[in-house]
Scaffold this active site. Structure first.
Site, PDB file in Angstrom:
ATOM      1  N   LYS A   1       1.838  -3.361   7.158  1.00 31.90           N
ATOM      2  CA  LYS A   1       2.007  -3.627   5.725  1.00 31.90           C
ATOM      3  C   LYS A   1       3.486  -3.536   5.328  1.00 31.90           C
ATOM      4  O   LYS A   1       3.954  -4.303   4.489  1.00 31.90           O
ATOM      5  CB  LYS A   1       1.172  -2.639   4.904  1.00 31.90           C
ATOM      6  CG  LYS A   1      -0.313  -2.970   4.858  1.00 31.90           C
ATOM      7  CD  LYS A   1      -0.565  -4.150   3.931  1.00 31.90           C
ATOM      8  CE  LYS A   1      -2.035  -4.413   3.697  1.00 31.90           C
ATOM      9  NZ  LYS A   1      -2.273  -5.560   2.794  1.00 31.90           N
TER      10      LYS A   1
ATOM     11  N   THR B   1       0.812  -1.224   0.000  1.00 30.81           N
ATOM     12  CA  THR B   1       0.000   0.000   0.000  1.00 30.81           C
ATOM     13  C   THR B   1       0.845   1.275   0.000  1.00 30.81           C
ATOM     14  O   THR B   1       1.939   1.314   0.581  1.00 30.81           O
ATOM     15  CB  THR B   1      -0.904   0.021   1.251  1.00 30.81           C
ATOM     16  OG1 THR B   1      -1.434   1.338   1.427  1.00 30.81           O
ATOM     17  CG2 THR B   1      -0.149  -0.333   2.520  1.00 30.81           C
TER      18      THR B   1
ATOM     19  N   GLU C   1       0.243   3.645   1.793  1.00 30.37           N
ATOM     20  CA  GLU C   1       0.344   4.081   3.196  1.00 30.37           C
ATOM     21  C   GLU C   1       1.746   3.822   3.754  1.00 30.37           C
ATOM     22  O   GLU C   1       2.146   4.421   4.742  1.00 30.37           O
ATOM     23  CB  GLU C   1      -0.681   3.352   4.061  1.00 30.37           C
ATOM     24  CG  GLU C   1      -2.067   3.941   4.023  1.00 30.37           C
ATOM     25  CD  GLU C   1      -2.175   5.296   4.704  1.00 30.37           C
ATOM     26  OE1 GLU C   1      -1.728   5.427   5.849  1.00 30.37           O
ATOM     27  OE2 GLU C   1      -2.720   6.226   4.080  1.00 30.37           O
TER      28      GLU C   1
ATOM     29  N   TYR D   1      -1.552   0.466  10.522  1.00 27.02           N
ATOM     30  CA  TYR D   1      -1.831  -0.197   9.237  1.00 27.02           C
ATOM     31  C   TYR D   1      -0.594  -0.155   8.342  1.00 27.02           C
ATOM     32  O   TYR D   1      -0.140  -1.179   7.821  1.00 27.02           O
ATOM     33  CB  TYR D   1      -3.018   0.507   8.554  1.00 27.02           C
ATOM     34  CG  TYR D   1      -3.260   0.037   7.133  1.00 27.02           C
ATOM     35  CD1 TYR D   1      -4.010  -1.111   6.878  1.00 27.02           C
ATOM     36  CD2 TYR D   1      -2.737   0.733   6.049  1.00 27.02           C
ATOM     37  CE1 TYR D   1      -4.217  -1.552   5.578  1.00 27.02           C
ATOM     38  CE2 TYR D   1      -2.935   0.297   4.746  1.00 27.02           C
ATOM     39  CZ  TYR D   1      -3.686  -0.843   4.522  1.00 27.02           C
ATOM     40  OH  TYR D   1      -3.882  -1.280   3.230  1.00 27.02           O
TER      41      TYR D   1
HETATM   42  O1  G4F Z   1     -10.861   6.622   2.354  1.00 25.35           O
HETATM   43  P1  G4F Z   1      -9.801   6.544   3.393  1.00 25.35           P
HETATM   44  O2  G4F Z   1     -10.200   5.926   4.691  1.00 25.35           O
HETATM   45  O3  G4F Z   1      -8.590   5.775   2.725  1.00 25.35           O
HETATM   46  P2  G4F Z   1      -7.020   5.700   3.105  1.00 25.35           P
HETATM   47  O4  G4F Z   1      -6.797   5.953   4.533  1.00 25.35           O
HETATM   48  O5  G4F Z   1      -6.291   6.573   2.147  1.00 25.35           O
HETATM   49  O6  G4F Z   1      -6.682   4.173   2.854  1.00 25.35           O
HETATM   50  C1  G4F Z   1      -7.138   3.464   1.704  1.00 25.35           C
HETATM   51  O7  G4F Z   1      -6.168   3.514   0.676  1.00 25.35           O
HETATM   52  C2  G4F Z   1      -4.908   2.867   0.998  1.00 25.35           C
HETATM   53  C3  G4F Z   1      -4.011   2.976  -0.240  1.00 25.35           C
HETATM   54  O8  G4F Z   1      -3.396   4.221  -0.223  1.00 25.35           O
HETATM   55  C4  G4F Z   1      -5.155   1.412   1.336  1.00 25.35           C
HETATM   56  F1  G4F Z   1      -3.983   0.801   1.643  1.00 25.35           F
HETATM   57  C5  G4F Z   1      -6.108   1.337   2.530  1.00 25.35           C
HETATM   58  O9  G4F Z   1      -6.384  -0.028   2.827  1.00 25.35           O
HETATM   59  C6  G4F Z   1      -7.418   2.019   2.130  1.00 25.35           C
HETATM   60  O10 G4F Z   1      -7.993   1.315   1.067  1.00 25.35           O
HETATM   61  O11 G4F Z   1      -9.225   7.988   3.716  1.00 25.35           O
HETATM   62  C7  G4F Z   1      -8.726   8.836   2.709  1.00 25.35           C
HETATM   63  C8  G4F Z   1      -8.453  10.213   3.301  1.00 25.35           C
HETATM   64  C9  G4F Z   1      -7.644  10.172   4.606  1.00 25.35           C
HETATM   65  O12 G4F Z   1      -6.698  11.204   4.559  1.00 25.35           O
HETATM   66  C10 G4F Z   1      -8.664  10.484   5.686  1.00 25.35           C
HETATM   67  O13 G4F Z   1      -8.143  11.125   6.843  1.00 25.35           O
HETATM   68  O14 G4F Z   1      -9.698  10.811   3.644  1.00 25.35           O
HETATM   69  C11 G4F Z   1      -9.581  11.406   4.919  1.00 25.35           C
HETATM   70  N1  G4F Z   1     -10.934  11.528   5.495  1.00 25.35           N
HETATM   71  C12 G4F Z   1     -11.548  12.694   5.772  1.00 25.35           C
HETATM   72  N2  G4F Z   1     -12.761  12.454   6.307  1.00 25.35           N
HETATM   73  C13 G4F Z   1     -11.743  10.519   5.840  1.00 25.35           C
HETATM   74  C14 G4F Z   1     -12.896  11.103   6.355  1.00 25.35           C
HETATM   75  N3  G4F Z   1     -11.595   9.171   5.745  1.00 25.35           N
HETATM   76  C15 G4F Z   1     -12.621   8.400   6.158  1.00 25.35           C
HETATM   77  N4  G4F Z   1     -12.504   7.054   6.056  1.00 25.35           N
HETATM   78  N5  G4F Z   1     -13.772   8.938   6.692  1.00 25.35           N
HETATM   79  C16 G4F Z   1     -13.961  10.290   6.818  1.00 25.35           C
HETATM   80  O15 G4F Z   1     -14.998  10.753   7.294  1.00 25.35           O
END
Ligand code: G4F
Length: 300
Positions: free
Chosen positions: A112, A85, A87, A108
């Site tokens: 990984k 990832t 990440e 996480y």
């Molecule tokens: O959608 P996210 O939770 O994805 P994140 O953390 O980027 O991780 C995903 O992608 C990775 C690959 O780069 C994978 F390895 C991992 O398993 C997963 O599929 O969050 C994306 C961004 C973050 O910066 C988070 O802080 O969105 C921001 N965010 C803002 N508000 C939020 C929210 N994320 C989530 N989940 N929920 C919110 O309300």
């Protein structure tokens, strides 16, 4: 793919398994005798990994180790794809590629990275295993879990558009992600296992957008314009009639954040002849229209 869909496909045979259970893995591998193994199993929610670090480690590192070690014993010729990832890059500035430094900031990302170093790079060198890893940047689709930010946004906005919800809350609006279509990423995984030699590749679109931009683009697909006002936790996004549709809530912020991810997939382009076929706009449109359809169907 949803389990229900898989179970009903005549071309697929489902075997019960669990990465926390070695005998279960052994049995599944003996029964399947696979030529190719794609390890996509994970506790994949970065936010949850801060709350459940041991579980994350147990599945994302120790579980992968169980699977790979059993595969080496039972089907040593099988080619293995392991999901890494972006990440793992953490605070390393973009563009990130296969040579960039790793600096994870979440349990996480740490689990990984350990799996990548020890099980992918380490076992490949030590045991001559055919194992590759895709260092995937965010990969999205209408099947995305509803708690990830893209799907949460498209589903919430579809509810708002159809009058079923007034507003929804997000965390960090400034985080930047390289959002691609999951279908494009899966094509890259398959290509990796068809090569002569096992190698790891960054899989990304090369374009990044903030969470804020994703919200704006999704709203636009629904004919809505978001106007932002206020600062920090008081910031809100309003529609053309001045109604609040997006709020900021501190409960969605992470203890530490990966601020800026944008991948450089030159190696995959050159060696796998892979490229992303789906633009950011197409991805957003695909997700929004699927959720609009989902919500309409639920209403009837
Ligand atoms: O959608 P996210 O939770 O994805 P994140 O953390 O980027 O991780 C995903 O992608 C990775 C690959 O780069 C994978 F390895 C991992 O398993 C997963 O599929 O969050 C994306 C961004 C973050 O910066 C988070 O802080 O969105 C921001 N965010 C803002 N508000 C939020 C929210 N994320 C989530 N989940 N929920 C919110 O309300």
């Amino acid at each position: 793919m949803r389990l229900k869909t898989i179970a009903h496909s005549p071309r697929l045979h489902l075997l019960y398994g669990n990465l926390r259970d070695s005998p279960a893995i052994t049995r599944a591998l003996k029964e399947a005798q696979p030529d190719e193994i794609y390890n996509l199993a994970a506790q994949s929610d970065v936010g949850i990994s801060f709350k459940c670090p041991e579980e994350t480690w147990e599945v994302n590192y120790a579980g992968a180790k169980r699977l790979i070690r059993e595969a080496m014993r039972i089907c040593p010729k099988a080619r293995i794809y392991h999901a890494s990832t972006s990440e793992m890059f953490g605070t390393t500035p973009p563009p990130q590629n296969e040579l960039s430094a790793f600096a994870p900031v979440s349990p996480y990302g740490e689990a990984k990275l350990k799996a990548y170093r020890e099980l992918v790079c380490g076992y490949r060198a030590k045991h001559k295993l055919f194992i590759c890893s895709g260092i995937l940047f965010n990969h999205e689709s209408s099947r995305r879990g509803e708690h990830f930010v893209t799907r949460k946004t498209t589903l919430s906005l579809a509810h708002i558009k159809l009058g079923l919800q007034k507003s929804f809350a997000l965390g960090n609006l400034e985080a930047k992600r390289d959002w691609g279509f999951a279908g494009d990423s899966v094509r890259a995984m398959h290509l990796m296992l068809q090569q002569k030699t096992p190698k790891d590749y960054v899989i990304a679109t090369g374009e990044s957008h903030t969470v804020r931009e994703f919200v704006e683009a999704a709203a636009k697909e629904l004919g809505m314009t978001i106007r932002w006002s206020g600062k920090g936790l008081r910031e809100v996004g309003k529609d053309a009639k001045g109604r609040i549709v997006v709020r900021v809530d501190k409960k969605f912020f992470r203890p530490s954040e990966v601020r800026d991810l944008r991948g450089d997939a030159s190696s995959a382009r050159k060696e796998l002849r892979w490229k992303s076929h789906t633009s950011f706009k197409q991805l957003v449109r695909m997700m929004v229209s699927a959720d609009l359809k989902n919500v309409r169907q639920q209403m009837h």
